[in-house]
Design a protein around this motif. Structure first.
Motif, mmCIF file in Angstrom:
data_model
loop_
_atom_site.group_PDB
_atom_site.id
_atom_site.type_symbol
_atom_site.label_atom_id
_atom_site.label_comp_id
_atom_site.label_asym_id
_atom_site.label_seq_id
_atom_site.Cartn_x
_atom_site.Cartn_y
_atom_site.Cartn_z
ATOM 1 N N ASP A 75 0.830 -1.208 0.000
ATOM 2 C CA ASP A 75 0.000 0.000 0.000
ATOM 3 C C ASP A 75 0.859 1.250 0.000
ATOM 4 O O ASP A 75 0.567 2.221 -0.684
ATOM 5 C CB ASP A 75 -0.918 0.032 1.230
ATOM 6 N N LEU A 76 1.917 1.194 0.792
ATOM 7 C CA LEU A 76 2.827 2.336 0.847
ATOM 8 C C LEU A 76 3.490 2.547 -0.510
ATOM 9 O O LEU A 76 3.619 3.679 -0.986
ATOM 10 C CB LEU A 76 3.887 2.113 1.926
ATOM 11 N N LEU A 77 3.887 1.424 -1.126
ATOM 12 C CA LEU A 77 4.531 1.491 -2.447
ATOM 13 C C LEU A 77 3.633 2.230 -3.446
ATOM 14 O O LEU A 77 4.048 3.191 -4.101
ATOM 15 C CB LEU A 77 4.830 0.077 -2.937
ATOM 16 N N LEU A 78 2.363 1.814 -3.502
ATOM 17 C CA LEU A 78 1.446 2.440 -4.447
ATOM 18 C C LEU A 78 1.189 3.893 -4.074
ATOM 19 O O LEU A 78 1.065 4.767 -4.930
ATOM 20 C CB LEU A 78 0.129 1.664 -4.481
ATOM 21 N N ARG A 79 1.141 4.159 -2.763
ATOM 22 C CA ARG A 79 0.883 5.519 -2.301
ATOM 23 C C ARG A 79 2.021 6.447 -2.720
ATOM 24 O O ARG A 79 1.792 7.576 -3.139
ATOM 25 C CB ARG A 79 0.730 5.488 -0.771
ATOM 26 N N LEU A 80 3.245 5.951 -2.630
ATOM 27 C CA LEU A 80 4.393 6.784 -3.009
ATOM 28 C C LEU A 80 4.407 7.039 -4.510
ATOM 29 O O LEU A 80 4.745 8.132 -4.964
ATOM 30 C CB LEU A 80 5.699 6.131 -2.570
ATOM 31 N N VAL A 81 4.023 6.021 -5.289
ATOM 32 C CA VAL A 81 3.933 6.205 -6.741
ATOM 33 C C VAL A 81 2.932 7.315 -7.034
ATOM 34 O O VAL A 81 3.187 8.247 -7.795
ATOM 35 C CB VAL A 81 3.489 4.901 -7.430
ATOM 36 N N ARG A 82 1.789 7.229 -6.378
ATOM 37 C CA ARG A 82 0.735 8.217 -6.542
ATOM 38 C C ARG A 82 1.235 9.607 -6.158
ATOM 39 O O ARG A 82 0.995 10.592 -6.857
ATOM 40 C CB ARG A 82 -0.419 7.800 -5.634
ATOM 41 N N ILE A 139 -3.060 12.059 4.902
ATOM 42 C CA ILE A 139 -3.485 11.100 5.925
ATOM 43 C C ILE A 139 -3.117 9.692 5.468
ATOM 44 O O ILE A 139 -2.540 8.906 6.209
ATOM 45 C CB ILE A 139 -5.001 11.205 6.189
ATOM 46 N N PHE A 140 -3.418 9.405 4.206
ATOM 47 C CA PHE A 140 -3.105 8.075 3.674
ATOM 48 C C PHE A 140 -1.589 7.851 3.567
ATOM 49 O O PHE A 140 -1.080 6.812 3.942
ATOM 50 C CB PHE A 140 -3.772 7.870 2.309
ATOM 51 N N LEU A 141 -0.902 8.885 3.079
ATOM 52 C CA LEU A 141 0.547 8.760 2.902
ATOM 53 C C LEU A 141 1.233 8.518 4.246
ATOM 54 O O LEU A 141 1.999 7.573 4.417
ATOM 55 C CB LEU A 141 1.081 10.044 2.260
ATOM 56 N N ASN A 142 0.915 9.374 5.217
ATOM 57 C CA ASN A 142 1.531 9.256 6.538
ATOM 58 C C ASN A 142 1.141 7.947 7.220
ATOM 59 O O ASN A 142 1.984 7.267 7.816
ATOM 60 C CB ASN A 142 1.106 10.471 7.371
ATOM 61 N N GLY A 143 -0.127 7.569 7.075
ATOM 62 C CA GLY A 143 -0.595 6.308 7.652
ATOM 63 C C GLY A 143 0.161 5.119 7.075
ATOM 64 O O GLY A 143 0.627 4.240 7.794
ATOM 65 N N ASN A 144 0.324 5.121 5.757
ATOM 66 C CA ASN A 144 1.065 4.039 5.096
ATOM 67 C C ASN A 144 2.512 4.007 5.556
ATOM 68 O O ASN A 144 3.074 2.942 5.796
ATOM 69 C CB ASN A 144 1.035 4.215 3.576
ATOM 70 N N ILE A 145 3.102 5.190 5.693
ATOM 71 C CA ILE A 145 4.498 5.243 6.128
ATOM 72 C C ILE A 145 4.637 4.674 7.532
ATOM 73 O O ILE A 145 5.589 3.971 7.850
ATOM 74 C CB ILE A 145 5.033 6.688 6.060
ATOM 75 N N LEU A 146 3.642 4.954 8.383
ATOM 76 C CA LEU A 146 3.696 4.435 9.750
ATOM 77 C C LEU A 146 3.343 2.954 9.812
ATOM 78 O O LEU A 146 3.319 2.365 10.891
ATOM 79 C CB LEU A 146 2.753 5.231 10.646
ATOM 80 N N GLY A 147 3.044 2.363 8.656
ATOM 81 C CA GLY A 147 2.825 0.920 8.627
ATOM 82 C C GLY A 147 1.370 0.495 8.610
ATOM 83 O O GLY A 147 1.062 -0.673 8.774
ATOM 84 N N MET A 148 0.454 1.459 8.440
ATOM 85 C CA MET A 148 -0.955 1.076 8.372
ATOM 86 C C MET A 148 -1.286 0.671 6.939
ATOM 87 O O MET A 148 -0.682 1.152 5.987
ATOM 88 C CB MET A 148 -1.858 2.248 8.763
ATOM 89 N N LYS A 149 -2.304 -0.198 6.804
ATOM 90 C CA LYS A 149 -2.744 -0.568 5.469
ATOM 91 C C LYS A 149 -3.866 0.365 5.049
ATOM 92 O O LYS A 149 -4.526 0.975 5.873
ATOM 93 C CB LYS A 149 -3.234 -2.013 5.475
ATOM 94 N N LEU A 162 -2.989 4.867 15.124
ATOM 95 C CA LEU A 162 -2.175 3.684 14.882
ATOM 96 C C LEU A 162 -2.633 2.610 15.846
ATOM 97 O O LEU A 162 -2.983 2.901 16.976
ATOM 98 C CB LEU A 162 -0.717 3.992 15.224
ATOM 99 N N ASN A 163 -2.596 1.390 15.383
ATOM 100 C CA ASN A 163 -3.041 0.352 16.307
ATOM 101 C C ASN A 163 -2.116 -0.855 16.325
ATOM 102 O O ASN A 163 -2.530 -1.965 16.055
ATOM 103 C CB ASN A 163 -4.469 -0.058 15.926
ATOM 104 N N PRO A 164 -0.860 -0.639 16.659
ATOM 105 C CA PRO A 164 0.084 -1.759 16.677
ATOM 106 C C PRO A 164 0.057 -2.449 18.036
ATOM 107 O O PRO A 164 -0.577 -1.967 18.967
ATOM 108 C CB PRO A 164 1.425 -1.062 16.493
ATOM 109 N N GLU A 165 0.745 -3.565 18.122
ATOM 110 C CA GLU A 165 0.833 -4.239 19.424
ATOM 111 C C GLU A 165 1.842 -3.544 20.324
ATOM 112 O O GLU A 165 1.702 -3.509 21.527
ATOM 113 C CB GLU A 165 1.228 -5.703 19.238
ATOM 114 N N ILE A 166 2.911 -2.996 19.690
ATOM 115 C CA ILE A 166 3.937 -2.300 20.465
ATOM 116 C C ILE A 166 4.085 -0.895 19.899
ATOM 117 O O ILE A 166 4.280 -0.717 18.696
ATOM 118 C CB ILE A 166 5.289 -3.033 20.365
ATOM 119 N N LEU A 167 3.965 0.084 20.764
ATOM 120 C CA LEU A 167 4.066 1.467 20.306
ATOM 121 C C LEU A 167 5.298 2.108 20.943
ATOM 122 O O LEU A 167 5.509 2.002 22.148
ATOM 123 C CB LEU A 167 2.808 2.232 20.704
ATOM 124 N N VAL A 168 6.125 2.738 20.121
ATOM 125 C CA VAL A 168 7.333 3.387 20.607
ATOM 126 C C VAL A 168 7.160 4.893 20.424
ATOM 127 O O VAL A 168 6.929 5.350 19.314
ATOM 128 C CB VAL A 168 8.564 2.897 19.805
#
Lengths: 281, 402
Positions: A30-37, B111-121, B165-171
């Motif tokens: 998802d991140l990959l596609l988001r960065l492309v976008r 929101i989507f970009l930052n969320g994805n970077i933080l590891g959210m789908k 964010l909803n991970p099991e471990i938050l730093v």
């Protein structure tokens, strides 16, 4: 719970060679596609012509080359209509140099994010290559549009080798990515490499059959000339679209091998160094 | 159940600038396979600890104690020089808010970009998208490029993503140190909510001892890269503050190389002096500093002093006038009158600014001290309120007699 197998992850000092963890990249698709976008949207924001730049760049360059190399210097195009000849060279050269330039600054340009968040770093160069692929495919449509005009006028014919085009694109992207990954690690450590490389890259364009056909290269330099993976790519492309004999299938296979090796070295070096490099930036 | 187990992690950095010397060192390193020991600084040394699942673990320590390095290692941003960390569960780290925000893109895209970077789908973000927007309070501007946002809106949007964010471990690093009081309160509330959720493990670094006391189940003290204390928050923080106080009335360095600072400024000496036996609320004191000033392009220099109480709240921020100084040894002082500060523990930071805008060096928490209480003619011994305790006369008059 002291059983080591119960742990889901482990962080240690040494990263092993060949520890690529490609499955992780899938997790971050998802991140990959988001960065492309992001690349595609952000690049043309606040420009007057917007996405038209995708077309304008190769068209303008083609016209300039046509004037200089076609009209003034009069370099042979082996019977191919000059506009299409230059455009095909520019397309592939541009694709390669965009991929290389997009990946070679991975660490320098993203130092901020890389020092704050973890995600597989390989995502960034990959996203850059994918967004350039999108651009190149659009440019290829332009090429086909012009080609189709010349085709209907008669005088040029294509061959089944046209079907190799996706493979040619893959080789070009792989070359840019592989070289870019290696360079990204090196430029992060030794900044002055950057200037040297930009200079070499400009020279390298003239060692690639962009503005001239491979056939005009003197006999004694031919072997050296074909070591460049792009030579076989561009020549095969022209062979496909213009039935330009001979077809260099063996050379193309050799290019494939070269590029695969380069990618292998690139990814391995990149994965091995991705954390260490951040300490010195 | 243990969520994270750190075994003897150490981390060293090489000092020095990147130059031709680096390449030579690198080559020597490859050829002889010998480590380059000359300019090594140990940011962490042999740190081991365990964090149980569902526990909130706090980290405290002076600047340069290695807290941030530790979080970076656990977040996989930096590799340890030696040692290992094992863990269970997905880790998400919040070492800053708004990572990867792109000015040209709209709030929605970011929101989507930052969320994805933080590891959210993508799915996860879509699921709580409305909540994020509502929490940030920027609904109206959600399709405006974020470069047009005010810095407050920007921060709120960034934190809103992070909070979901909803991970099991938050730093979490000192994200809370930015923004206004209102924003900090909101963040702390959200932190408390996150850590209250079942099974959530949180690692939390902060200078704000109140926040640590409130949020953590256990606290670890780091000092110069080593773990020196671990246990219940109240006890650990108490002894940390006590040590801090006795340690830091005075710092002096013999050579610029050993001194804290950078290419522009290196601190030779900072001290806090007073004449009496005991330092109480009546005692006037002087803050003095000397430093090596080595700016090759000297401008108008300003020195400022920020005084904080131990909760990290700023009591005052005073600064010198801009002064043109030449490279060399410079000194400064600030006299604080008696009958000004309330009793309690304080620390101060010294900042050097060039041409009113460029921060040359921030010597954070360089001195700390304790102001003892003093009262006369009163039988009341409760905690005296307020940050300051001036001796302003309050006059009581009899206007009329009934």
């Amino acid at each position: 719970m002291e059983n080591k197998d119960a742990w889901e992850w482990e962080i240690s000092s040494g990263t092993k060679w060949f520890q690529w963890r490609l499955s992780e990249i899938w997790h971050y698709k998802d991140l990959l596609l988001r960065l492309v976008r992001r690349d595609l949207i952000a690049n043309y924001k606040q420009t007057l012509l917007g996405p038209f730049w995708v077309f304008l760049q190769p068209v303008l360059t083609t016209l300039v080359y046509y004037l200089i190399f076609g009209r003034i210097v009069k370099v042979s195009t082996s019977g191919i209509p000059p506009i299409l000849f230059y455009l095909s060279g520019i397309l592939f050269w541009g694709y390669f140099s965009d991929c290389l330039n997009g990946t070679m600054y991975t660490f320098l340009q993203n130092a901020n994010v890389f020092s704050k968040v973890y995600f597989p770093r390989l995502i960034v160069p990959l996203s850059s290559v994918i967004s350039h692929t999108v651009r190149t495919v659009i440019q290829l449509l332009l090429f086909i549009f012009i080609y189709q005009y010349y085709f209907s006028q008669g005088g040029i014919t294509g061959s089944y080798y046209i079907l190799l085009t996706p493979v040619l694109l893959l080789i070009t992207a792989g070359f840019g990515l592989g070289a870019g990954l290696i360079v990204s690690v090196l430029t992060a450590r030794y900044r002055d490499l950057d200037y040297t490389l930009q200079f070499l890259l400009r020279l390298f364009m003239f060692a690639t059959p962009v503005v001239y056909p491979a056939s005009i290269v003197p006999e004694q330099y031919q072997i050296l000339f074909w070591l460049n993976p792009l030579t076989a790519v561009i020549e095969t492309f022209r062979a496909g679209f213009f039935s330009n004999e001979p077809v260099y299938i063996l050379h193309l296979l050799f290019s494939c091998v070269e590029v695969l090796l380069l990618i292998l070295v690139g990814i391995t070096l990149f994965k091995k160094q991705e954390l260490k490099v951040m300490d010195v930036i | 159940m243990i969520a994270i187990k750190a075994e003897n992690i150490s981390k060293s950095y090489r000092l020095g600038t990147i130059s031709a010397g680096r390449l030579r060192e690198d080559i020597r390193h490859w050829l002889k396979k010998q480590p380059v020991e000359d300019h090594l600084v140990w940011a962490l040394k042999d740190v081991s600890f365990e964090v149980n699942q569902g526990e909130v673990m706090g980290f405290i320590g002076n600047n340069g104690a290695g807290k941030s390095t530790l979080l970076k290692i656990i977040s996989r941003i930096a590799a340890p020089t030696s040692g290992r960390v094992f863990g269970k569960g997905r880790v998400a780290s919040l070492l800053e808010v708004g990572s990867g925000f792109h000015g040209e893109l709209s709030g929605r895209e970011n929101i989507f970009l930052n969320g994805n970077i933080l590891g959210m789908k993508k799915r996860e973000i879509q699921a709580c998208f409305d909540e994020i927007v509502a929490f940030s309070g920027v609904e109206q501007f959600i399709d405006t490029p974020v470069k047009r946002y005010s810095s407050g809106m920007y921060m709120r949007l960034a934190f809103a993503v992070a909070a979901h964010l909803n991970p099991e471990i938050l730093v979490v690093d000192e994200v809370l140190a930015v923004g206004d009081v209102e924003f900090q309160r909101k963040c702390l509330g959200k932190m408390k909510e996150i850590s209250g959720r079942k099974g959530k493990t949180v690692l939390f670094v902060s200078h704000n001892t109140q926040a640590l006391l409130n949020l953590c189940d256990r606290v670890i003290t780091l000092h110069k890269g080593q773990l020196i204390d671990e246990g219940k928050p109240a006890e650990v923080i108490g002894s940390y503050l006590k040590n801090l106080q006795s340690d830091y009335l005075y710092q002096e360095y013999d050579t610029p190389d050993a001194a804290p600072g950078n290419d522009y400024i290196r601190i030779k000496k900072v001290s806090l002096q007073y004449d009496t036996e005991l330092f109480d609320i009546r005692t006037p004191f002087i803050i003095r500093f000397e430093c090596w000033y080595a700016d090759r392009d000297p401008g108008s220099l300003i020195a400022g002093i920020h005084l904080f109480n131990m909760a990290g709240e700023c009591i005052f921020d005073v600064a010198s006038k801009g002064t043109s100084l030449q490279p060399g040894l410079i000194s400064g002082e600030c006299r604080i009158p008696g009958n000004f500060l309330n009793n309690g523990a304080y620390y101060l930071s010294i900042v050097f600014v060039k041409d009113t805008t460029t921060r040359l060096f921030y010597f954070e928490g360089c001195l700390s001290f304790n102001v003892e209480d003093y009262r006369e003619n009163t039988a009341w011994f409760g905690k005296w309120m307020g940050y300051v305790r001036p001796d302003f006369p309050v006059i009581l008059n009899q206007q009329d007699v009934v």
